[in-house]
Design a protein around this motif. Structure first.
Motif, PDB file in Angstrom:
ATOM      1  N   PHE A  38       0.823  -1.197   0.000  1.00  0.00           N
ATOM      2  CA  PHE A  38       0.000   0.000   0.000  1.00  0.00           C
ATOM      3  C   PHE A  38       0.866   1.260   0.000  1.00  0.00           C
ATOM      4  O   PHE A  38       0.611   2.211  -0.738  1.00  0.00           O
ATOM      5  CB  PHE A  38      -0.897  -0.033   1.225  1.00  0.00           C
ATOM      6  CG  PHE A  38      -1.989   0.963   1.164  1.00  0.00           C
ATOM      7  CD1 PHE A  38      -3.130   0.706   0.429  1.00  0.00           C
ATOM      8  CD2 PHE A  38      -1.868   2.172   1.820  1.00  0.00           C
ATOM      9  CE1 PHE A  38      -4.145   1.641   0.352  1.00  0.00           C
ATOM     10  CE2 PHE A  38      -2.876   3.110   1.744  1.00  0.00           C
ATOM     11  CZ  PHE A  38      -4.018   2.844   1.015  1.00  0.00           C
ATOM     12  N   PRO A 329       1.827  10.101   6.256  1.00  0.00           N
ATOM     13  CA  PRO A 329       0.712  10.392   7.162  1.00  0.00           C
ATOM     14  C   PRO A 329       0.685   9.432   8.345  1.00  0.00           C
ATOM     15  O   PRO A 329       0.965   8.243   8.186  1.00  0.00           O
ATOM     16  CB  PRO A 329      -0.525  10.196   6.282  1.00  0.00           C
ATOM     17  CG  PRO A 329      -0.044  10.297   4.889  1.00  0.00           C
ATOM     18  CD  PRO A 329       1.376   9.841   4.895  1.00  0.00           C
ATOM     19  N   HIS A 331      -1.658   8.178   9.827  1.00  0.00           N
ATOM     20  CA  HIS A 331      -2.769   7.235   9.864  1.00  0.00           C
ATOM     21  C   HIS A 331      -2.366   5.827   9.446  1.00  0.00           C
ATOM     22  O   HIS A 331      -3.132   4.898   9.621  1.00  0.00           O
ATOM     23  CB  HIS A 331      -3.903   7.743   9.013  1.00  0.00           C
ATOM     24  CG  HIS A 331      -4.251   9.152   9.348  1.00  0.00           C
ATOM     25  ND1 HIS A 331      -4.874   9.484  10.526  1.00  0.00           N
ATOM     26  CD2 HIS A 331      -4.001  10.314   8.711  1.00  0.00           C
ATOM     27  CE1 HIS A 331      -5.006  10.798  10.572  1.00  0.00           C
ATOM     28  NE2 HIS A 331      -4.492  11.328   9.493  1.00  0.00           N
ATOM     29  N   ILE A 332      -1.153   5.678   8.890  1.00  0.00           N
ATOM     30  CA  ILE A 332      -0.694   4.344   8.511  1.00  0.00           C
ATOM     31  C   ILE A 332      -0.682   3.439   9.746  1.00  0.00           C
ATOM     32  O   ILE A 332      -0.984   2.256   9.659  1.00  0.00           O
ATOM     33  CB  ILE A 332       0.708   4.402   7.827  1.00  0.00           C
ATOM     34  CG1 ILE A 332       1.107   3.043   7.298  1.00  0.00           C
ATOM     35  CG2 ILE A 332       1.782   4.941   8.750  1.00  0.00           C
ATOM     36  CD1 ILE A 332       0.525   2.672   5.983  1.00  0.00           C
ATOM     37  N   VAL A 334      -2.786   3.508  12.363  1.00  0.00           N
ATOM     38  CA  VAL A 334      -4.152   3.047  12.640  1.00  0.00           C
ATOM     39  C   VAL A 334      -4.565   1.999  11.614  1.00  0.00           C
ATOM     40  O   VAL A 334      -5.156   0.970  11.944  1.00  0.00           O
ATOM     41  CB  VAL A 334      -5.138   4.238  12.607  1.00  0.00           C
ATOM     42  CG1 VAL A 334      -6.558   3.766  12.853  1.00  0.00           C
ATOM     43  CG2 VAL A 334      -4.744   5.291  13.620  1.00  0.00           C
ATOM     44  N   MET A 335      -4.207   2.273  10.350  1.00  0.00           N
ATOM     45  CA  MET A 335      -4.554   1.342   9.294  1.00  0.00           C
ATOM     46  C   MET A 335      -3.924  -0.031   9.550  1.00  0.00           C
ATOM     47  O   MET A 335      -4.568  -1.064   9.384  1.00  0.00           O
ATOM     48  CB  MET A 335      -4.060   1.899   7.971  1.00  0.00           C
ATOM     49  CG  MET A 335      -4.776   1.364   6.774  1.00  0.00           C
ATOM     50  SD  MET A 335      -4.059   2.070   5.305  1.00  0.00           S
ATOM     51  CE  MET A 335      -2.845   0.849   4.912  1.00  0.00           C
ATOM     52  N   LEU A 336      -2.653  -0.014   9.970  1.00  0.00           N
ATOM     53  CA  LEU A 336      -1.971  -1.282  10.251  1.00  0.00           C
ATOM     54  C   LEU A 336      -2.629  -2.026  11.408  1.00  0.00           C
ATOM     55  O   LEU A 336      -2.740  -3.251  11.377  1.00  0.00           O
ATOM     56  CB  LEU A 336      -0.488  -1.037  10.547  1.00  0.00           C
ATOM     57  CG  LEU A 336       0.377  -0.750   9.325  1.00  0.00           C
ATOM     58  CD1 LEU A 336       1.799  -0.428   9.760  1.00  0.00           C
ATOM     59  CD2 LEU A 336       0.385  -1.934   8.353  1.00  0.00           C
TER      60      LEU A 336
ATOM     61  N   GLY B 103      -8.432   4.344   9.422  1.00  0.00           N
ATOM     62  CA  GLY B 103      -7.025   4.595   9.115  1.00  0.00           C
ATOM     63  C   GLY B 103      -6.808   4.780   7.625  1.00  0.00           C
ATOM     64  O   GLY B 103      -6.158   5.730   7.188  1.00  0.00           O
ATOM     65  N   LEU B 104      -7.394   3.879   6.842  1.00  0.00           N
ATOM     66  CA  LEU B 104      -7.247   3.923   5.386  1.00  0.00           C
ATOM     67  C   LEU B 104      -7.801   5.229   4.827  1.00  0.00           C
ATOM     68  O   LEU B 104      -7.164   5.904   4.007  1.00  0.00           O
ATOM     69  CB  LEU B 104      -7.975   2.729   4.767  1.00  0.00           C
ATOM     70  CG  LEU B 104      -7.978   2.598   3.247  1.00  0.00           C
ATOM     71  CD1 LEU B 104      -6.568   2.406   2.745  1.00  0.00           C
ATOM     72  CD2 LEU B 104      -8.844   1.424   2.810  1.00  0.00           C
ATOM     73  N   ASN B 106      -8.321   8.118   6.358  1.00  0.00           N
ATOM     74  CA  ASN B 106      -7.514   9.273   6.739  1.00  0.00           C
ATOM     75  C   ASN B 106      -6.195   9.314   5.980  1.00  0.00           C
ATOM     76  O   ASN B 106      -5.691  10.381   5.641  1.00  0.00           O
ATOM     77  CB  ASN B 106      -7.245   9.261   8.246  1.00  0.00           C
ATOM     78  CG  ASN B 106      -8.473   9.672   9.027  1.00  0.00           C
ATOM     79  OD1 ASN B 106      -9.346  10.376   8.509  1.00  0.00           O
ATOM     80  ND2 ASN B 106      -8.556   9.228  10.260  1.00  0.00           N
ATOM     81  N   PHE B 107      -5.645   8.117   5.719  1.00  0.00           N
ATOM     82  CA  PHE B 107      -4.401   8.025   4.963  1.00  0.00           C
ATOM     83  C   PHE B 107      -4.628   8.532   3.532  1.00  0.00           C
ATOM     84  O   PHE B 107      -3.900   9.383   3.031  1.00  0.00           O
ATOM     85  CB  PHE B 107      -3.907   6.582   4.957  1.00  0.00           C
ATOM     86  CG  PHE B 107      -2.594   6.375   4.278  1.00  0.00           C
ATOM     87  CD1 PHE B 107      -1.407   6.609   4.949  1.00  0.00           C
ATOM     88  CD2 PHE B 107      -2.539   5.931   2.964  1.00  0.00           C
ATOM     89  CE1 PHE B 107      -0.193   6.416   4.317  1.00  0.00           C
ATOM     90  CE2 PHE B 107      -1.326   5.737   2.329  1.00  0.00           C
ATOM     91  CZ  PHE B 107      -0.151   5.986   3.006  1.00  0.00           C
ATOM     92  N   LEU B 108      -5.687   7.999   2.898  1.00  0.00           N
ATOM     93  CA  LEU B 108      -5.989   8.409   1.526  1.00  0.00           C
ATOM     94  C   LEU B 108      -6.407   9.876   1.464  1.00  0.00           C
ATOM     95  O   LEU B 108      -6.221  10.544   0.450  1.00  0.00           O
ATOM     96  CB  LEU B 108      -7.126   7.546   0.958  1.00  0.00           C
ATOM     97  CG  LEU B 108      -6.830   6.084   0.712  1.00  0.00           C
ATOM     98  CD1 LEU B 108      -8.101   5.358   0.295  1.00  0.00           C
ATOM     99  CD2 LEU B 108      -5.766   5.933  -0.363  1.00  0.00           C
ATOM    100  N   GLN B 218     -11.832  14.401   7.679  1.00  0.00           N
ATOM    101  CA  GLN B 218     -11.400  13.158   8.312  1.00  0.00           C
ATOM    102  C   GLN B 218     -12.592  12.410   8.896  1.00  0.00           C
ATOM    103  O   GLN B 218     -13.655  12.384   8.296  1.00  0.00           O
ATOM    104  CB  GLN B 218     -10.346  13.449   9.362  1.00  0.00           C
ATOM    105  CG  GLN B 218      -9.120  14.123   8.741  1.00  0.00           C
ATOM    106  CD  GLN B 218      -7.925  14.048   9.634  1.00  0.00           C
ATOM    107  OE1 GLN B 218      -8.022  13.764  10.802  1.00  0.00           O
ATOM    108  NE2 GLN B 218      -6.769  14.298   9.069  1.00  0.00           N
TER     109      GLN B 218
END
Lengths: 365, 312
Positions: A38, A329, A331-332, A334-336, B103-104, B106-108, B218
């Protein structure tokens, strides 16, 4: 329509030991791999990102203490979630109970603080926080045990109410919890005697030991006491529990109240520790929700939550510092977290079942 | 007191209701098949940002809606695979989807911060009808997606209770073993409706983004509407026509604090007003789970439990 292949799941009698340890490790690796793809696709370097995250989260002295500091509250919300989950009670409102713990703790810290020494004050703040958390889950617990009302929906709804409550106590002009000396709305500081000293110049507080000890003690309670035995019987078969004369209503009620109290305790630890006041930004941090992930990753094993809590705290600390050190960013992180859990859930199937794919010949009619 | 503001409030409530109807219908289809997807909030958020990015890149709002809906379906497919194929704990899987989706998204959404959509979805024009006082702006002042949402809700009701596939869907949620004995694939039906549900939830999120917020905020973009949609399904007793009513009611209570603030009515603090819809749902939930009220609720009997055929 049926596909010409069938996936056959053979239930395993007992999961092999090596898989039990392997599944969480493989899911973390798989999530990191997925994250790497990603990151590559969105134009960031996965190696740099992970190296930075790792060094900021685990491999520097600042990183380690920050990680342990964050894990303090995450272990609390983690055991709060797991304690209920193990009995198939889904308290997903740990987030709201955590807010209430802050409010309850701050109330005790402001009101009682000037008259009592630290040795009494700090435990008192923690107790009030736990009580406030238990209070917040009281209605869901009561209706769950008496009427069977879904605790998933009720605890969740109350989280939104709790979040409005935090807004209310901070943004209302003459609020008791609002700092009267500043025009900018912020929380009123608790008395100095209600605050702990951090270790040296770190952000780590002795509450980490309380969290770890609680996790171990509760692990023991579930494994070795009569109360824990009742929880296990109800979890395995509510019917068997009924025939064995176990009062499921009472056990459900106790388990939910304890779960709420643990999340509230996490909130109060933020008061005696880093914050010293109600911090309205808490509603954006999601520590309560993170507890659910931590519990699931530790498969509701209360002692293992210490490990998964620290791991998650590290991911977050590393993730948060990422934006400062590189341009990735935050947020990676949180995504993980989400990805790890998704992979862990998928991996769980491999632990519980022997999975075979067989070809099925099309049946002509 | 200004009458206009109440007309605006009603019109705005219907706007919020549109998102709620679409998201709740999505959740309803999913749950009617026996799958509980708590990840609606995460699905909506990911759809919203995808719709924004697609609309921003292409300049077409419609492409944004389509891409957003498809992304919603893909997110729901993750849940379907985990809960139907891998028989994972659906509650935890749903929550994982919320965290992952947040998370995805906010990342995008990083490049979208501070930008706004250049074109917006405009209300349909009904000519002189829109000029009728009071009714005009409320009934005839909405855009096509709102009317589409209402249409879908009514059609869903007919589909669910008047057609054979609708019966099969309900049966899959209530008694999967019978459906299996009929020679239908429980897994396939569940995956299909979880996917369709994601499509609807995605459309709700995309529309919220493109027609309502216009800028990426967000996680506050959806601001818990996905969770409310889940509560709404319970409130509506898993019936599509009741979702319309519930969504308008919820929309109104969500909008009310802003109106009261604008009107400077401060008898009730706005924080308490914000709590109202959640407390109302909670009370409805408790009232409906009274022993006498249980049959009114009508939850799918196999909701949240994986289907395992007894092969011995």
């Amino acid at each position: 329509m049926r596909l010409p292949i069938r996936v056959v799941f053979d239930q395993r009698g007992e999961a092999p030991k090596r898989l039990t340890a392997l599944v969480p490790i493989v899911s973390v690796l798989a999530a990191l791999f997925f994250g790497a793809i990603f990151l590559l696709a969105t134009g960031y370097s996965p190696i740099d990102t992970y190296t930075n995250m790792f060094s900021d989260g685990f491999a520097s002295s600042r990183g380690v203490t920050d990680t342990l500091a964050l894990s303090t509250v995450l272990i609390c919300t983690g055991i709060a979630a797991a304690f209920a989950f193990q009995m198939n009670i889904y308290n997903i409102g740990g987030e709201g109970q955590l807010y209430l713990g802050m409010i309850g703790g701050a109330w005790a810290g402001i009101t009682l603080g000037d008259h009592l020494p630290s040795l009494i004050m700090v435990p008192l703040v923690l107790i009030f926080g736990a009580l406030a958390g238990a209070l917040w889950i009281f209605v869901p617990a009561f209706v769950r045990s008496r009427l069977g009302t879904s605790e998933i929906v009720s605890t969740l709804l109350l989280t939104y109410v709790a979040s409005s409550l935090i807004d209310y106590v901070i943004y209302t002009p003459d609020s008791f919890f609002r700092n009267p000396n500043t025009s900018f709305p912020q929380g009123r500081l608790v008395s100095a005697s209600a605050k702990l000293q951090s270790f040296g110049d770190t952000r780590l507080y002795p509450t980490i030991f309380v969290a770890i000890i609680l996790a171990v003690v509760l692990y023991w309670v579930v494994k070795r006491t009569e109360f824990g035995y009742r929880i296990n019987v109800i979890a395995d078969s509510p019917k068997a529990a009924h025939y064995a004369g176990i009062n499921a209503k009472r056990t459900t009620m106790s388990v939910m109240l304890i779960s709420g109290a643990l999340a509230g305790l996490g909130g109060a630890m933020l008061i005696v520790g880093p914050y010293g006041k109600i911090e309205p930004s808490i509603v954006n941090l999601g520590y309560g929700y993170a507890g659910i992930v931590i519990a699931a990753l530790a498969r509701n094993n209360l002692a293992a939550i210490v490990v998964s809590g620290i791991l998650f705290a590290g991911l977050r600390v590393g993730g948060e510092k990422l934006q400062i050190s590189t341009d990735t960013p935050i947020h990676i992180g949180v995504m993980l977290q989400g990805a790890i859990l998704l992979f862990a859930l998928g991996g769980e199937a491999f632990r519980r079942y022997k999975i075979r794919v067989v070809l099925v010949r099309a049946v002509t009619t | 007191m200004n009458d206009n503001i109440w007309i605006l409030t009603s019109a705005d409530s219907i706007a919020i209701a549109t998102t709620l109807i679409l998201a709740a219908l999505g959740a309803l289809f999913t749950e009617r098949s026996g799958v509980l997807n708590l990840g609606i909030e995460g699905v909506m958020l990911t759809s919203a940002i995808s719709a924004f990015l697609a609309a921003d890149a292409s300049g077409s709002i419609w492409l944004g809606l389509i891409i957003g809906s498809i992304v919603g379906a893909i997110m729901a497919a993750i849940h379907a695979v985990l809960s139907v194929v891998f028989r994972a704990n659906q509650i935890v899987a749903g929550l994982a989807l919320v965290i992952f989706g947040t998370g995805l998204a906010n990342f995008l959404g990083k490049p979208a911060e501070g930008k706004t959509v250049t074109t917006v979805i405009l209300p349909l024009s009904f000519g002189p009808l829109s000029d009728i006082p009071v009714i005009g702006p409320i009934v005839f002042g909405q855009d096509i997606v709102t009317y589409f949402a209402l249409f879908i809700a009514i059609v869903s009701s007919l589909f669910l209770f008047r057609t054979r596939p609708g019966l099969e869907l309900r049966a899959t949620g209530d008694d999967p073993a019978t459906v299996d004995a009929q020679g239908l694939s429980v897994a396939y039906i569940r995956i299909r409706y979880t996917f369709i549900g994601g499509l609807l939830v995605g459309l709700g999120g995309s529309w919220l983004m493109l027609a309502q917020s216009a800028a990426w905020h967000q996680a506050s973009t959806t601001n818990g509407l996905g969770w409310i949609a889940l509560a709404l399904v319970v409130f509506a007793g898993w019936r599509p026509n009741r979702i319309i009513f519930g969504a308008v009611l919820f929309g109104f209570t969500l909008q009310l604090p802003f109106t009261l603030q604008a009107e400077q009515i401060t008898i009730i603090p706005s924080a308490f007003m914000q709590m109202l819809p959640y407390l109302a749902t909670l009370i409805a939930l408790i009232a409906l789970s009274r022993p006498g009220g249980r049959n009114l609720l009508g939850a799918p009997k196999a909701l949240g439990t994986p289907f395992v055929r007894d092969e011995r």
